[in-house]
Design an enzyme around this catalytic site. Sequence first.
Site, mmCIF file in Angstrom:
data_model
loop_
_atom_site.group_PDB
_atom_site.id
_atom_site.type_symbol
_atom_site.label_atom_id
_atom_site.label_comp_id
_atom_site.label_asym_id
_atom_site.label_seq_id
_atom_site.Cartn_x
_atom_site.Cartn_y
_atom_site.Cartn_z
ATOM 1 C CG HIS A 456 -1.786 -4.687 -2.466
ATOM 2 N ND1 HIS A 456 -3.062 -4.020 -1.976
ATOM 3 C CD2 HIS A 456 -0.947 -4.265 -2.047
ATOM 4 C CE1 HIS A 456 -2.611 -2.897 -1.438
ATOM 5 N NE2 HIS A 456 -1.266 -2.967 -1.143
ATOM 6 C CD GLU A 470 1.727 -2.275 -3.244
ATOM 7 O OE1 GLU A 470 2.103 -2.670 -2.116
ATOM 8 O OE2 GLU A 470 0.794 -1.495 -3.330
ATOM 9 C CG HIS A 523 2.381 -3.897 1.208
ATOM 10 N ND1 HIS A 523 1.258 -3.767 0.872
ATOM 11 C CD2 HIS A 523 2.432 -4.957 2.436
ATOM 12 C CE1 HIS A 523 0.276 -4.396 1.521
ATOM 13 N NE2 HIS A 523 0.980 -4.962 2.397
ATOM 14 C CD GLU A 589 4.458 0.260 1.955
ATOM 15 O OE1 GLU A 589 4.479 0.019 0.419
ATOM 16 O OE2 GLU A 589 3.156 0.346 2.131
#
Length: 629
Positions: A456, A470, A523, A589
Amino acid sequence: MLRIINIGLILILSFGTAVADSFDPFPIDIIYPKPFATIGSVDSTFIFGSVSPDRVARLEINGQNISIHEEGGFIAFLPIEPGAFEFDIMAISHTSDTIFLDWPIYVPVPGKSFAYDSLFIIDKNDFYGNLSLTEGDMLTLTIQATPGCKAYFSIPGYADSVPMAEMPPRIQPYWGEAVFGTGAVPDSMKIRGFYSGFINIDYRKLTDSTRVIYNLKAPNKDEVLSRILKEPVEFIDFELLKLLNIKGQKYESLSRVYLKINSDDFPRTLRFKDSVQIVRVGPMKGYLSIFQPEGVQAVAVGREGPWIKLRLSPDQSGWVNESSIEFLDAGWPPPRSYLKVVRCKSESDRLLIEMPLSARHVYRVEEEDQRTLRLLIYGVTSDTDWIRYDFNDDNLRLAQWSQIEPEVYCLKLCFNKPIWGYDTYYVGNTLKLQINKAPQDIDKMRDKKIVIDPGHSPDPGAIGPTGLKESKANLDIALALRKELEKKGVEVIMTREDMSDLPLYDRPKIARAADADLFISIHNNALPDGVNPFENNGVSTYYYHPHSIELARSIQSELLKGTDLNDYGLYHGNLAVNRPTQYPAVLVECAFIILPEHEAMLKTEKFQKKVARSIRKGIEKFLKEYDRE
């Protein structure tokens, strides 16, 4: 309208912002869902945000007591109802002051069966636009209409009264499953009255665009009674008797899209004009082949809206978007090649396999297992008498061709070592398959090139209950991972080192330009509406190509050991940063940022180092175990 109430004082708020000078309410900051948002058609969902922990002693939402984290974050998973819905939020301070906040959302109303006392038809086909069909296609059509009737469709000038069968009731995927579980969906959650029919397209032409005509006819008395008597008593739907009020009536409706059959628009040869083209198995469906280069030619045989159907072989079709192709002059012949020779050339860091062709053809690379590749080339026929190996190469054990279809050439490559990565491209009309060799001293970290990608930015990604983005959490872990890897002598390439903007598709470009050995994308997770975050959370790792799965396994196993978080799974995931083929690539993640406990951990240097250390250990494990049977 959002309302906040404090013991007799009512303040009207605009998206949660107080506007009164005489009253300073302790804030309730809702991160998700946004006010007046339309969420998924689900029967339960989560709401999360934060309060001031030094001011709020208790929090209730819709009558349920909600736990408040010491940093103020909270999350609740609550039942909801379709239509306009409000979360009733009550916060009580340590001094017993109370604030009430109404938080409105909209939940789509689940579909229903049509009533039996009138005739109605809705076109339920998910076509992306007008159709152009050719001989050999099968056209399947679906409508939702009054249950218990007879339905058929007609194509004016081509086919008349094609029967449509009434299908079993459809289960709505969200409503019912979350509460009742698979196989226990009540009849009230099933939709009746879906009819489907099909027709095989033959040689006849229908060059003028036309719309399909749907027809519905109510049954007569004998047909209604016969249907009722066939059912066991406990399954009889007595609502069918209402059809007697409209017996014999007919209803007609037109399709949403137009169609042509065997028009002069097709077949037509086209050429890919994008530098990276994806061929799909259907319009907006899964990937058949990725990274097709500019200049590849194929034959178009049909259309669905902006999607062009390709004939790759007699038994294989593909789809591309019209924005990425250009049609060649009418009469331009389809690409055909006869492959005479395959030649292998070994270089220090790669093995090149060259196949001279007469044109640029669509191809597909398949990894059969960790040591076997299949290259399929469409529109190519074998004339292969020679396959030349490079005796300096010790990896390629066997190269073998086969003609698996009349127009599909297959080159099967068997290797002595696991596949590290590969690239496929054209130089002129010569197709080159580049097999990347594993780095030197594979069992050691030193001198490896590893790209770390903090996911991101400019988009924030998911946001935690107290507002942690995030994109920031990902960067903190990525910087900690860089330190871990550099201690081991790794050459680290960061896709970003701060909160600067970096488009998604630029990230793999950085890795390819750096000739990366590995790619790790960092992430932190969230969930879609309707999924319980208290039951579904933990660490998870994602790969796309089979040669990346062992890296994903190693990192996932070390994260589970090092973080003590739940195992949320190992996934094949069609993610942009994992699709490049040149190196092993995974996306991690690390935690669930929407959970207050996880968000709080993500803010700490201790947890960031713990995750970074676990990922580093996973990489080390992967390298040490490479080439072990």
